[in-house]
Design a protein around this motif. Structure first.
Motif, short mmCIF file in Angstrom:
data_model
loop_
_atom_site.label_atom_id
_atom_site.label_comp_id
_atom_site.label_asym_id
_atom_site.label_seq_id
_atom_site.Cartn_x
_atom_site.Cartn_y
_atom_site.Cartn_z
N GLY A 36 29.69 -58.14 -55.03
CA GLY A 36 28.60 -57.27 -54.60
C GLY A 36 28.90 -56.36 -53.42
O GLY A 36 27.99 -55.71 -52.89
N ALA A 37 30.17 -56.29 -53.00
CA ALA A 37 30.51 -55.50 -51.83
C ALA A 37 30.56 -54.00 -52.15
O ALA A 37 30.70 -53.59 -53.31
CB ALA A 37 31.86 -55.94 -51.26
N THR A 38 30.48 -53.19 -51.11
CA THR A 38 30.73 -51.75 -51.20
C THR A 38 32.17 -51.51 -50.76
O THR A 38 32.58 -51.96 -49.68
CB THR A 38 29.77 -50.97 -50.29
N LEU A 39 32.94 -50.81 -51.59
CA LEU A 39 34.37 -50.72 -51.36
C LEU A 39 34.83 -49.30 -51.04
O LEU A 39 34.38 -48.32 -51.63
CB LEU A 39 35.13 -51.18 -52.61
N ILE A 40 35.77 -49.23 -50.10
CA ILE A 40 36.57 -48.03 -49.85
C ILE A 40 38.00 -48.41 -50.16
O ILE A 40 38.56 -49.31 -49.54
CB ILE A 40 36.45 -47.55 -48.39
N GLU A 55 36.65 -39.73 -61.88
CA GLU A 55 36.40 -40.62 -63.02
C GLU A 55 35.54 -41.82 -62.65
O GLU A 55 35.00 -42.49 -63.53
CB GLU A 55 37.74 -41.10 -63.59
N ASN A 56 35.41 -42.10 -61.36
CA ASN A 56 34.68 -43.27 -60.90
C ASN A 56 33.19 -43.18 -61.24
O ASN A 56 32.53 -42.19 -60.95
CB ASN A 56 34.85 -43.43 -59.39
N LYS A 57 32.67 -44.24 -61.84
CA LYS A 57 31.25 -44.28 -62.21
C LYS A 57 30.48 -45.35 -61.43
O LYS A 57 29.31 -45.60 -61.70
CB LYS A 57 31.11 -44.54 -63.71
N MET A 58 31.12 -45.97 -60.45
CA MET A 58 30.48 -47.02 -59.66
C MET A 58 30.10 -46.47 -58.29
O MET A 58 30.98 -46.05 -57.53
CB MET A 58 31.41 -48.23 -59.52
N GLU A 59 28.83 -46.51 -57.98
CA GLU A 59 28.35 -45.98 -56.70
C GLU A 59 28.90 -46.78 -55.52
O GLU A 59 29.06 -46.24 -54.42
CB GLU A 59 26.81 -46.01 -56.65
#
Length: 252
Positions: A36-40, A55-59
């Motif tokens: 569930g983390a937010t990633l950089i 191409e990324n579809k994940m917010e």
């Protein structure tokens, strides 16, 4: 991610993973996404990073470019990181290797490995720990290698950089503990990544596997699982350790 009532939930946590686009880094990223983390995530090549962002579809995932062998690229990246304001977890995973006997190495080889394997983690630990201290929380994992505990011919430069990161880890753990920041390093052994499969024959992989007590290479997710634990609240006391995860290889 849960097992028998024990869960790792990193919802709301911001995680920076260098070298998170392939191999062990990609496996680490996938585990943190599941938690569930937010990633950089970082990559070295600007064109590849641009493509990944398109191409990324994940917010909850974004990509940044950085090349720590380029001072200008490093400076731009560190400014972007500082502007985030909150990074809860740092995983320094990016690394490079050049295999050669010490007498055959060059100063360019030395500088290249040290720029990426040592200077990069040093700069990120220095800058991100400032954010963590301000927020009163942090988890840092520096990825070393079995070559931070043992060595073999041709590994003089790589081993030097990995011992340096293990030493940096121990000192940062002591300096940052009072701020609720835990710092550890993880040293993977032989791991079945795309690069490993591309650069070794089936016979070579079988020979190396037979040298490991467990008789196989690690899967990237097995390395990722250990790092996920260290960066979670299940780890509340372990700090300053260089944990070797190698199927027993360094004990033979």
């Amino acid at each position: 991610m849960s097992t028998s009532g024990v869960s790792i939930d990193l919802t709301g946590k911001v995680v920076l993973i260098t070298g998170g686009t392939r191999g062990i880094g990609k496996a680490i990223a996938n585990r943190f996404i599941e938690a569930g983390a937010t990633l950089i995530l970082t990559g070295t090549k600007a064109a590849e990073v641009d493509k990944l962002n398109q191409e990324n579809k994940m917010e909850e995932v974004s990509y940044l470019q950085v090349d720590f062998s380029d001072p200008e690229s490093s400076a731009v990246f560190l400014d972007k990181v500082a502007s985030v304001g909150k990074i809860d977890v740092l995983v320094n995973n990016a690394g490079v290797n050049r295999v050669a006997y010490n007498t055959e190495t060059t100063l360019d080889d030395f500088n290249f490995l040290n720029d990426i394997n040592v200077k990069g983690p040093y700069l990120l630990c220095r800058e991100i720990s400032k954010l963590m201290k301000h927020n009163g929380y942090g988890r840092i994992v520096n990825v070393t290698s079995i070559w931070s505990a043992i060595t073999r011919p041709g590994r003089s430069l790589y081993t030097t950089t990995k011992y340096a990161i293990a030493g940096l880890t121990k000192t940062l753990a002591v300096e940052l503990a009072e701020h609720n920041i835990l710092v550890n390093s993880v040293g993977p052994g032989f791991t079945e990544t795309e690069l490993t499969l591309a650069t070794n024959t089936t016979e070579e992989i079988e020979r190396l596997s037979n040298m490991v007590p467990i008789k196989r290479f690690a899967q990237p997710v097995e390395i990722a699982n250990l790092i996920l634990f260290l960066c979670s609240d299940l780890n509340s006391y372990m700090t300053g350790q260089n944990l070797i995860i190698d199927g027993g290889y360094t004990n033979v």
